[in-house]
Design a protein around this motif. Structure first.
Motif, PDB file in Angstrom:
ATOM      1  N   ALA A 246       0.703  -1.214   0.037  1.00  0.00           N
ATOM      2  CA  ALA A 246       0.103   0.004   0.032  1.00  0.00           C
ATOM      3  C   ALA A 246       0.683   1.241   0.030  1.00  0.00           C
ATOM      4  CB  ALA A 246      -0.848  -0.195   1.335  1.00  0.00           C
ATOM      5  N   VAL A 247       0.634   2.080  -0.958  1.00  0.00           N
ATOM      6  CA  VAL A 247       1.178   3.380  -1.012  1.00  0.00           C
ATOM      7  C   VAL A 247       0.345   4.541  -0.317  1.00  0.00           C
ATOM      8  CG1 VAL A 247       2.396   5.241  -2.292  1.00  0.00           C
ATOM      9  CG2 VAL A 247       2.429   2.862  -2.880  1.00  0.00           C
ATOM     10  N   ASP A 248       0.368   5.115   1.002  1.00  0.00           N
ATOM     11  CA  ASP A 248      -0.254   5.918   1.545  1.00  0.00           C
ATOM     12  C   ASP A 248       0.101   7.360   1.331  1.00  0.00           C
ATOM     13  OD1 ASP A 248      -2.641   6.659   2.917  1.00  0.00           O
ATOM     14  OD2 ASP A 248      -1.940   5.883   4.697  1.00  0.00           O
ATOM     15  N   ARG A 249      -0.870   8.213   1.550  1.00  0.00           N
ATOM     16  CA  ARG A 249      -0.610   9.420   1.585  1.00  0.00           C
ATOM     17  C   ARG A 249      -0.092  10.240   2.973  1.00  0.00           C
ATOM     18  NH1 ARG A 249      -4.828  12.353   4.448  1.00  0.00           N
ATOM     19  NH2 ARG A 249      -6.897  10.917   4.633  1.00  0.00           N
ATOM     20  N   TYR A 250       0.317  11.393   3.215  1.00  0.00           N
ATOM     21  CA  TYR A 250       0.954  11.439   4.395  1.00  0.00           C
ATOM     22  C   TYR A 250      -0.237  11.902   5.204  1.00  0.00           C
ATOM     23  CZ  TYR A 250       5.756  11.669   2.842  1.00  0.00           C
ATOM     24  OH  TYR A 250       7.084  11.304   2.299  1.00  0.00           O
ATOM     25  N   ARG A 251      -0.388  11.131   6.250  1.00  0.00           N
ATOM     26  CA  ARG A 251      -1.320  11.532   7.313  1.00  0.00           C
ATOM     27  C   ARG A 251      -0.901  12.382   8.277  1.00  0.00           C
ATOM     28  NH1 ARG A 251      -5.932   8.708   5.775  1.00  0.00           N
ATOM     29  NH2 ARG A 251      -5.238   6.681   4.343  1.00  0.00           N
ATOM     30  N   TYR A 252      -1.845  13.045   9.067  1.00  0.00           N
ATOM     31  CA  TYR A 252      -1.416  14.242   9.926  1.00  0.00           C
ATOM     32  C   TYR A 252      -2.202  14.119  11.295  1.00  0.00           C
ATOM     33  CZ  TYR A 252       0.936  18.717  10.204  1.00  0.00           C
ATOM     34  OH  TYR A 252       1.718  19.708  10.535  1.00  0.00           O
ATOM     35  N   ARG A 253      -2.124  12.758  12.113  1.00  0.00           N
ATOM     36  CA  ARG A 253      -2.914  12.609  13.134  1.00  0.00           C
ATOM     37  C   ARG A 253      -2.234  12.461  14.294  1.00  0.00           C
ATOM     38  NH1 ARG A 253      -6.059   7.810  10.102  1.00  0.00           N
ATOM     39  NH2 ARG A 253      -3.822   7.371  10.020  1.00  0.00           N
ATOM     40  N   ALA A 292      -4.000  22.076   3.040  1.00  0.00           N
ATOM     41  CA  ALA A 292      -3.794  22.538   1.575  1.00  0.00           C
ATOM     42  C   ALA A 292      -3.859  21.285   0.510  1.00  0.00           C
ATOM     43  CB  ALA A 292      -2.999  23.509   1.054  1.00  0.00           C
ATOM     44  N   THR A 293      -3.060  20.449   0.891  1.00  0.00           N
ATOM     45  CA  THR A 293      -2.617  19.499   0.055  1.00  0.00           C
ATOM     46  C   THR A 293      -3.309  17.839   0.399  1.00  0.00           C
ATOM     47  OG1 THR A 293      -0.491  18.699   1.255  1.00  0.00           O
ATOM     48  CG2 THR A 293      -0.468  20.505  -0.561  1.00  0.00           C
ATOM     49  N   PHE A 294      -3.980  18.053   1.549  1.00  0.00           N
ATOM     50  CA  PHE A 294      -4.360  16.592   2.107  1.00  0.00           C
ATOM     51  C   PHE A 294      -3.445  15.648   2.313  1.00  0.00           C
ATOM     52  CE2 PHE A 294      -7.857  13.427   1.507  1.00  0.00           C
ATOM     53  CZ  PHE A 294      -8.486  13.786   2.841  1.00  0.00           C
ATOM     54  N   GLY A 295      -2.041  15.816   2.209  1.00  0.00           N
ATOM     55  CA  GLY A 295      -0.992  14.875   2.118  1.00  0.00           C
ATOM     56  C   GLY A 295      -0.612  14.205   1.212  1.00  0.00           C
ATOM     57  N   ARG A 349     -13.135  13.431   2.635  1.00  0.00           N
ATOM     58  CA  ARG A 349     -13.273  14.164   1.371  1.00  0.00           C
ATOM     59  C   ARG A 349     -13.717  15.584   1.943  1.00  0.00           C
ATOM     60  NH1 ARG A 349     -13.715  12.106  -3.403  1.00  0.00           N
ATOM     61  NH2 ARG A 349     -13.662   9.872  -4.001  1.00  0.00           N
ATOM     62  N   ARG A 350     -12.916  16.640   1.218  1.00  0.00           N
ATOM     63  CA  ARG A 350     -13.361  17.984   1.382  1.00  0.00           C
ATOM     64  C   ARG A 350     -12.835  18.974   0.316  1.00  0.00           C
ATOM     65  NH1 ARG A 350      -8.656  18.005   5.958  1.00  0.00           N
ATOM     66  NH2 ARG A 350      -6.926  18.451   4.556  1.00  0.00           N
ATOM     67  N   ALA A 351     -13.532  20.116   0.323  1.00  0.00           N
ATOM     68  CA  ALA A 351     -13.104  20.867  -0.688  1.00  0.00           C
ATOM     69  C   ALA A 351     -11.703  21.610  -0.278  1.00  0.00           C
ATOM     70  CB  ALA A 351     -14.081  22.081  -0.672  1.00  0.00           C
ATOM     71  N   VAL A 352     -10.889  22.088  -1.491  1.00  0.00           N
ATOM     72  CA  VAL A 352      -9.630  22.784  -1.228  1.00  0.00           C
ATOM     73  C   VAL A 352      -9.922  24.130  -0.807  1.00  0.00           C
ATOM     74  CG1 VAL A 352      -7.779  23.752  -2.272  1.00  0.00           C
ATOM     75  CG2 VAL A 352      -8.333  21.295  -2.599  1.00  0.00           C
TER      76      VAL A 352
END
Length: 377
Positions: A246-253, A292-295, A349-352
């Protein structure tokens, strides 16, 4: 903008050459051989923005697994396939293309092509027949031989794969072979991949066929690609697909996730064509960059290179928050489109929106040379 593992050598020309620097009247100076970017021509610095390399552990792991599958094909009676999955924008395609670049095709002394790795983009191919056609074209087969019944094309394809000594087939965008409710379709493509990867000519002398006839597949795509190797639906293909990466995005929790993203931004900062650090990994700025980038790496690439371009063109010594603000405004539509296309999870999911603000007039910020370190925050 690309992000490659440090162990992967960048392609030729990824850094300004001595000829390019000499043409701009610049010399490489410093104990570490740092380039004094302020003295480099603008065009060269802009080109460098598209050639950035930052280390990622997942890339090294994927490349190691792909190497292992290629070795295993001549050791074991069946191929060992790979699934690489992750939401849109996390860098899967870049990882695969860099692996392809590290294993290029070449001509042997007899003039025949040897192609260690075959890369095929199947975003416009949704059936075994159309995938077979795409693969034959990628192998350089004349167009007239890319038509026929599925069985005929598959047999022709197997001959070409073995004849060109293909050791691994990378099938990118493979989730396009599966529709949202296509269990039957998934079963059909799974059976085809299984047969193609392990089909052999067996004889009394060679009951397991020739080892070279084992051709592992790396199936790359979004989470939908996992349906093709679902054990309850396609047990035979699942049994020869031991690798699930799995290639994940950068999380931020968590603290660890935040630290990882900030370290990544620091590494990226180091590679930017500026003499000064932009402090991208500073806590307050990292927070905004993740918002801004959602990771997602694709989003980070669009935003950071856009801001860097603005900074270079206006003569700044580094990226400042106004550059990020303006880059966000200029590229809002693209950033939003990328985010919508990403398979984010549920409520995530969210708007930029633009979190960057211009600093109060008259304020100044700390300048840090590239040899410095980020302040604790």
């Amino acid at each position: 903008m690309s992000f490659a593992h440090a162990e992967t050598p960048p392609p030729s020309g990824d850094m300004p050459t001595a000829k390019m620097l000499a043409a701009s009247g610049t010399q490489v100076v410093g104990d570490q051989g740092e380039i004094p970017w302020s003295g480099v021509e603008t065009d060269i610095r802009l080109v460098q923005l598209g050639r950035l390399f930052v280390s990622r552990a997942i890339e090294a792991r994927i490349h190691k697994v792909l190497d292992a599958t290629r070795r295993a094909r001549t050791i074991y009676p069946e191929p060992r396939n790979v699934v690489v999955h992750g939401e849109t924008g996390v860098g899967k395609t870049d990882i695969m293309k860099r692996y392809l670049a590290a294993n290029p095709e070449y001509r042997r002394e007899n003039g025949c092509i040897r192609r260690p790795v075959l890369y095929v983009d199947v975003r416009h191919s949704s059936t075994p027949k159309s995938v077979a056609r795409s693969m034959l074209r990628s192998l350089g087969v004349e167009e007239g031989y890319c038509f026929g019944a599925t069985a005929e094309l598959t047999q022709r394809l197997k001959v070409q794969l073995v004849g060109q000594n293909v050791e691994l087939v990378i099938m990118d965008e493979f989730h396009n072979t599966v529709t949202d409710n296509g269990a039957v379709k998934a079963n059909r493509i799974a059976a085809w991949v299984k047969d193609l990867s392990k089909a052999k000519i067996r004889t009394g002398l060679l009951p397991d066929g020739q080892p070279e006839e084992n051709i592992p597949f790396a199936m790359v795509g979004t989470e939908r690609v996992l349906r093709i190797v679902e054990p309850t639906e396609n047990p035979e293909l699942a049994s020869i697909t031991p690798y699930d990466l799995a290639v994940d995005r950068y999380r931020y929790r968590t603290k660890a996730e935040i630290a990882e993203f900030r370290d990544f931004l620091d590494d990226l900062d180091q590679e930017l064509p500026f003499d000064e650090f932009s402090d991208l990994g500073r806590a307050a700025l990292a927070d905004k960059l993740h918002i801004a980038t959602f990771g997602l790496l694709r989003q980070v690439a669009v935003l950071i290179t856009g801001a860097a371009e603005l900074a270079i063109l206006d003569g700044s010594d580094r990226i400042r928050e106004p550059h990020l603000h303006d880059a966000m405004e200029d590229r809002h539509g693209l950033l939003q489109a990328n985010l919508i296309s990403a398979e984010s999870q549920g409520s995530e999911r969210r708007a930029v929106f633009n979190p960057f603000e211009k600093p109060i007039l008259g304020t100044t910020s700390r300048r840090v040379r590239k040899s410095g370190h980020r302040e604790a925050a």
